[in-house]
Design a protein around this motif. Structure first.
Motif: not given
Length: 252
Positions: A26-50
């Motif tokens: 659900s959209t109400e279940n939000r969890t921070p994964l990386v909170s360094t504030g420097d992800l540039d958005g060029r690459v974001l990919d999840l492996s097949e096994d999640g």
């Protein structure tokens, strides 16, 4: 603001303000994964096994950025540097249980736009700790083409055998196993950006990967040049017949 939560089948991972977040169930279940504030958005990919998240962070010193991975199944895990830098256009996990990923790189430049693309393609295999296990060069550096400095976009097929590629001048396909490169569509580059960027057509596989959709301006065969911002269209290319047809005209 108040909002009604929306159900999600599975996981949704996204970047906001330079941080990686995950919504699950659900959209109400939000969890921070990386909170360094420097992800540039060029690459974001999840492996097949999640399990493994591949992402890029802004670089330090002379690097444009760097690739990192994170085991999102372990809440105590820390991001791991993959010691791969300057990846702007493409990086993706290969399907399967092993931690193999493909990427294409650039080299930093003092001239605009700040890099010169290598238009290469490499595969890297890493361990759970990020240690380099093996590396393979699939495509060598390619400096051909008027707009080679901008770069090449790639899209991996579901079986990881084929990749679509797009440049400012053409769309084609690459066989990952033998590095055979085939140009499918060639067109006149968009030459009126009036800035330090080059236009690459949007493209994607169709549902059964028997063809692809792509955007083009003017006429796809290059017979008519146009710089009208409304004169962009969406077409379909059939990989079996080699023919293409316009699907939507004046798509913007």
């Amino acid at each position: 603001a108040e909002y009604a939560p929306i159900k999600i089948n599975g996981r949704l991972i996204y970047i906001s303000d330079g941080n990686a977040w995950m919504m699950e169930g659900s959209t109400e279940n939000r969890t921070p994964l990386v909170s360094t504030g420097d992800l540039d958005g060029r690459v974001l990919d999840l492996s097949e096994d999640g399990r493994w998240l591949l992402f890029s962070r802004s670089g330090r010193s002379t690097e444009v950025n760097g690739l990192w991975m994170l085991d999102i199944s372990d809440w105590t895990a820390e991001p791991i540097s993959l010691r791969v830098s300057n990846v702007l256009h493409f990086a993706s996990w290969l399907p399967g249980g092993s931690r193999r990923f493909l990427y294409s790189s650039v080299e930093p430049s003092e001239q605009a736009p700040g890099w010169k693309a290598l238009n290469d393609l490499r595969m890297q295999f890493v361990s759970d700790t990020g240690m380099l296990m093996s590396q393979e060069e699939i495509l060598e550096r390619d400096d051909s083409g008027t707009y080679n400095w901008w770069g090449t976009e790639f899209s991996l097929s579901r079986d990881a055998r084929q990749l679509l590629f797009a440049t400012p001048e053409s769309i084609g396909m690459i066989d990952r196993l033998n590095a055979e490169k085939q140009e499918l569509i060639r067109f006149t580059p968009y030459e009126k950006t009036r800035s330090d960027w080059a236009w690459i057509p949007g493209f994607c596989w169709n549902s059964d990967e028997s063809g692809l959709y792509f955007t083009f301006h003017g006429k796809a065969d290059g017979s008519v040049q146009t710089y009208d911002p409304t004169d962009y269209h969406i077409a379909y290319y059939d990989l079996n017949s080699g023919e293409f047809s316009t699907v939507i005209e004046h798509a913007g």
